[in-house]
Design a protein around this motif. Structure first.
Motif, PDB file in Angstrom:
ATOM      1  N   ARG A  76      65.202   7.402  56.253  1.00 27.74           N
ATOM      2  CA  ARG A  76      65.351   5.950  56.389  1.00 27.74           C
ATOM      3  C   ARG A  76      65.508   5.687  57.868  1.00 27.74           C
ATOM      4  NH1 ARG A  76      66.278   1.267  57.351  1.00 27.74           N
ATOM      5  NH2 ARG A  76      66.981  -0.326  55.916  1.00 27.74           N
ATOM      6  N   LEU A  77      64.596   4.910  58.455  1.00 29.91           N
ATOM      7  CA  LEU A  77      64.633   4.620  59.881  1.00 29.91           C
ATOM      8  C   LEU A  77      65.870   3.786  60.202  1.00 29.91           C
ATOM      9  CD1 LEU A  77      60.868   3.777  60.466  1.00 29.91           C
ATOM     10  CD2 LEU A  77      62.020   5.974  60.706  1.00 29.91           C
ATOM     11  N   LEU A  78      66.665   4.285  61.120  1.00 26.56           N
ATOM     12  CA  LEU A  78      67.928   3.638  61.479  1.00 26.56           C
ATOM     13  C   LEU A  78      67.740   2.335  62.241  1.00 26.56           C
ATOM     14  CD1 LEU A  78      70.338   6.496  62.603  1.00 26.56           C
ATOM     15  CD2 LEU A  78      70.761   4.766  60.865  1.00 26.56           C
ATOM     16  N   GLU A  79      68.669   1.434  62.008  1.00 25.12           N
ATOM     17  CA  GLU A  79      68.816   0.171  62.715  1.00 25.12           C
ATOM     18  C   GLU A  79      67.650  -0.799  62.516  1.00 25.12           C
ATOM     19  OE1 GLU A  79      70.587   0.036  66.620  1.00 25.12           O
ATOM     20  OE2 GLU A  79      71.199   2.120  66.448  1.00 25.12           O
ATOM     21  N   ILE A  80      66.846  -0.583  61.462  1.00 19.16           N
ATOM     22  CA  ILE A  80      65.776  -1.545  61.167  1.00 19.16           C
ATOM     23  C   ILE A  80      65.771  -1.855  59.675  1.00 19.16           C
ATOM     24  CG2 ILE A  80      64.399  -0.588  63.044  1.00 19.16           C
ATOM     25  CD1 ILE A  80      62.364   0.331  60.885  1.00 19.16           C
ATOM     26  N   ASP A  81      65.153  -2.979  59.338  1.00 22.93           N
ATOM     27  CA  ASP A  81      64.956  -3.347  57.947  1.00 22.93           C
ATOM     28  C   ASP A  81      63.572  -3.964  57.829  1.00 22.93           C
ATOM     29  OD1 ASP A  81      65.559  -3.728  55.238  1.00 22.93           O
ATOM     30  OD2 ASP A  81      66.308  -5.747  55.604  1.00 22.93           O
ATOM     31  N   ALA A  82      62.704  -3.303  57.091  1.00 24.43           N
ATOM     32  CA  ALA A  82      61.353  -3.819  56.845  1.00 24.43           C
ATOM     33  C   ALA A  82      61.360  -4.547  55.506  1.00 24.43           C
ATOM     34  CB  ALA A  82      60.350  -2.672  56.830  1.00 24.43           C
ATOM     35  N   PRO A  83      60.473  -5.518  55.339  1.00 18.06           N
ATOM     36  CA  PRO A  83      60.421  -6.242  54.063  1.00 18.06           C
ATOM     37  C   PRO A  83      60.189  -5.292  52.886  1.00 18.06           C
ATOM     38  CG  PRO A  83      59.050  -7.311  55.724  1.00 18.06           C
ATOM     39  CD  PRO A  83      59.483  -5.993  56.294  1.00 18.06           C
ATOM     40  N   LYS A 116      73.420  10.837  56.383  1.00 19.42           N
ATOM     41  CA  LYS A 116      72.782  10.407  55.136  1.00 19.42           C
ATOM     42  C   LYS A 116      73.425   9.141  54.601  1.00 19.42           C
ATOM     43  CE  LYS A 116      71.126  14.831  53.351  1.00 19.42           C
ATOM     44  NZ  LYS A 116      71.135  15.689  52.155  1.00 19.42           N
ATOM     45  N   ASP A 117      72.627   8.409  53.792  1.00 18.76           N
ATOM     46  CA  ASP A 117      73.161   7.220  53.138  1.00 18.76           C
ATOM     47  C   ASP A 117      73.519   7.556  51.689  1.00 18.76           C
ATOM     48  OD1 ASP A 117      70.744   7.213  51.709  1.00 18.76           O
ATOM     49  OD2 ASP A 117      69.998   5.385  52.641  1.00 18.76           O
ATOM     50  N   ARG A 118      73.952   6.566  50.944  1.00 22.29           N
ATOM     51  CA  ARG A 118      74.384   6.799  49.552  1.00 22.29           C
ATOM     52  C   ARG A 118      73.233   7.193  48.639  1.00 22.29           C
ATOM     53  NH1 ARG A 118      75.771   0.507  48.277  1.00 22.29           N
ATOM     54  NH2 ARG A 118      73.616  -0.203  48.281  1.00 22.29           N
ATOM     55  N   TYR A 119      71.994   7.005  49.104  1.00 19.96           N
ATOM     56  CA  TYR A 119      70.813   7.407  48.315  1.00 19.96           C
ATOM     57  C   TYR A 119      70.302   8.789  48.729  1.00 19.96           C
ATOM     58  CZ  TYR A 119      70.973   2.408  47.427  1.00 19.96           C
ATOM     59  OH  TYR A 119      71.387   1.143  47.092  1.00 19.96           O
ATOM     60  N   ASP A 120      71.078   9.493  49.542  1.00 22.07           N
ATOM     61  CA  ASP A 120      70.765  10.840  50.031  1.00 22.07           C
ATOM     62  C   ASP A 120      69.560  10.854  50.979  1.00 22.07           C
ATOM     63  OD1 ASP A 120      71.726  13.483  50.112  1.00 22.07           O
ATOM     64  OD2 ASP A 120      70.115  14.152  48.794  1.00 22.07           O
ATOM     65  N   ARG A 121      69.254   9.722  51.588  1.00 20.96           N
ATOM     66  CA  ARG A 121      68.194   9.665  52.590  1.00 20.96           C
ATOM     67  C   ARG A 121      68.788  10.023  53.945  1.00 20.96           C
ATOM     68  NH1 ARG A 121      66.138   3.586  51.526  1.00 20.96           N
ATOM     69  NH2 ARG A 121      68.363   3.354  51.927  1.00 20.96           N
ATOM     70  N   TYR A 122      67.989  10.708  54.767  1.00 23.41           N
ATOM     71  CA  TYR A 122      68.396  11.013  56.131  1.00 23.41           C
ATOM     72  C   TYR A 122      68.257   9.744  56.973  1.00 23.41           C
ATOM     73  CZ  TYR A 122      68.575  15.964  55.120  1.00 23.41           C
ATOM     74  OH  TYR A 122      68.905  17.195  54.605  1.00 23.41           O
ATOM     75  N   LEU A 123      69.300   9.411  57.701  1.00 22.96           N
ATOM     76  CA  LEU A 123      69.314   8.228  58.557  1.00 22.96           C
ATOM     77  C   LEU A 123      68.986   8.685  59.974  1.00 22.96           C
ATOM     78  CD1 LEU A 123      72.622   6.699  57.161  1.00 22.96           C
ATOM     79  CD2 LEU A 123      70.264   6.052  56.559  1.00 22.96           C
ATOM     80  N   THR A 145      62.989  -6.048  61.083  1.00 20.30           N
ATOM     81  CA  THR A 145      64.048  -6.719  61.830  1.00 20.30           C
ATOM     82  C   THR A 145      65.099  -5.693  62.221  1.00 20.30           C
ATOM     83  OG1 THR A 145      65.220  -7.270  59.787  1.00 20.30           O
ATOM     84  CG2 THR A 145      63.713  -8.943  60.680  1.00 20.30           C
ATOM     85  N   SER A 146      65.871  -6.047  63.202  1.00 21.72           N
ATOM     86  CA  SER A 146      66.970  -5.200  63.643  1.00 21.72           C
ATOM     87  C   SER A 146      68.148  -5.413  62.695  1.00 21.72           C
ATOM     88  CB  SER A 146      67.364  -5.592  65.065  1.00 21.72           C
ATOM     89  OG  SER A 146      68.527  -4.917  65.462  1.00 21.72           O
ATOM     90  N   VAL A 147      68.764  -4.329  62.277  1.00 21.56           N
ATOM     91  CA  VAL A 147      69.931  -4.417  61.412  1.00 21.56           C
ATOM     92  C   VAL A 147      70.904  -3.316  61.821  1.00 21.56           C
ATOM     93  CG1 VAL A 147      68.954  -2.989  59.575  1.00 21.56           C
ATOM     94  CG2 VAL A 147      70.743  -4.607  59.027  1.00 21.56           C
ATOM     95  N   LEU A 148      72.163  -3.639  61.819  1.00 21.71           N
ATOM     96  CA  LEU A 148      73.170  -2.686  62.256  1.00 21.71           C
ATOM     97  C   LEU A 148      74.058  -2.296  61.089  1.00 21.71           C
ATOM     98  CD1 LEU A 148      74.396  -1.159  64.626  1.00 21.71           C
ATOM     99  CD2 LEU A 148      75.780  -3.174  65.100  1.00 21.71           C
ATOM    100  N   PHE A 149      74.113  -1.004  60.814  1.00 21.10           N
ATOM    101  CA  PHE A 149      75.026  -0.458  59.817  1.00 21.10           C
ATOM    102  C   PHE A 149      75.942   0.508  60.551  1.00 21.10           C
ATOM    103  CE2 PHE A 149      71.297  -1.474  57.125  1.00 21.10           C
ATOM    104  CZ  PHE A 149      71.907  -2.362  56.251  1.00 21.10           C
ATOM    105  N   GLU A 150      77.096   0.009  60.949  1.00 24.44           N
ATOM    106  CA  GLU A 150      78.059   0.839  61.679  1.00 24.44           C
ATOM    107  C   GLU A 150      78.398   2.073  60.852  1.00 24.44           C
ATOM    108  OE1 GLU A 150      80.152  -0.124  64.532  1.00 24.44           O
ATOM    109  OE2 GLU A 150      79.050  -1.930  64.993  1.00 24.44           O
TER     110      GLU A 150
END
Length: 180
Positions: A76-83, A116-123, A145-150
């Motif tokens: 999962r590409l960090l700090e972004i959110d695609a539609p 990793k996130d809760r879906y076991d994807r590599y961040l 878009t840019s999105v921040l997940f601390e």
């Protein structure tokens, strides 16, 4: 014989010996197998792209650095959110990610605090074979878009600047999707 007493024929004889030696050396080089004459290509390292799932998620085969060697994993590409699929500009975002990360290509990855996130994807942050920072490129072109997940915030300023530029230019989803 003293050097001052050398004549032109002596000089030519010495030069002839040097030329003969060089010719012999060149002849020997010519006999070497072709594989020995050319260095082995340097094998690129990094996970190999198996498929693009959507604009911000890819499936890879690991190389043992961050993703275990041989393991099939999602990044999962960090700090972004695609539609998401079905949302405005999702097809374009997925297509752009596929252009930047073609199947069979290798990635350079960088992790942040959480792996990793809760879906076991590599961040991860990802660069392609042309050394393009894919996360930023997708935001700058308006495909995400840019999105921040601390606490994963290593490139937060870079992503915010990329989004501001995309929004100001009306790039991608900023002009295609009225709800933005």
């Amino acid at each position: 014989m003293h050097p001052s007493s050398w004549t032109a024929p002596h000089r030519r004889a010495g030069a002839g010996a040097v030329v003969a030696s060089l010719a012999a050396a060149v002849g020997l080089v010519g006999l070497a197998p072709p594989a020995a004459a050319q260095p082995e290509p340097v094998k690129q390292r990094g996970p190999v792209v198996l498929r693009v799932i959507d604009g911000d998620t890819v499936e890879v085969r690991g190389d043992g650095r961050v993703v275990p060697a041989g393991a099939v994993a999602r990044i999962r590409l960090l700090e972004i959110d695609a539609p998401e699929r079905g949302d405005c500009f999702s097809r374009e975002a997925t297509a752009r990610t596929a252009e930047l990360l073609p199947v069979g290509s290798r990635l350079r990855t960088e992790r942040d605090v959480e792996l990793k996130d809760r879906y076991d994807r590599y961040l991860l942050y990802v660069w392609n074979e042309r050394n393009v920072f894919v996360n930023e490129s997708l935001v700058r072109s308006g495909h995400a878009t840019s999105v921040l997940f601390e606490p994963n915030d290593k490139y937060a300023k870079t992503m915010a600047a990329a989004q501001a530029a995309a929004r100001q230019a009306g790039a991608g989803l900023w002009s295609a999707c009225p709800a933005r």
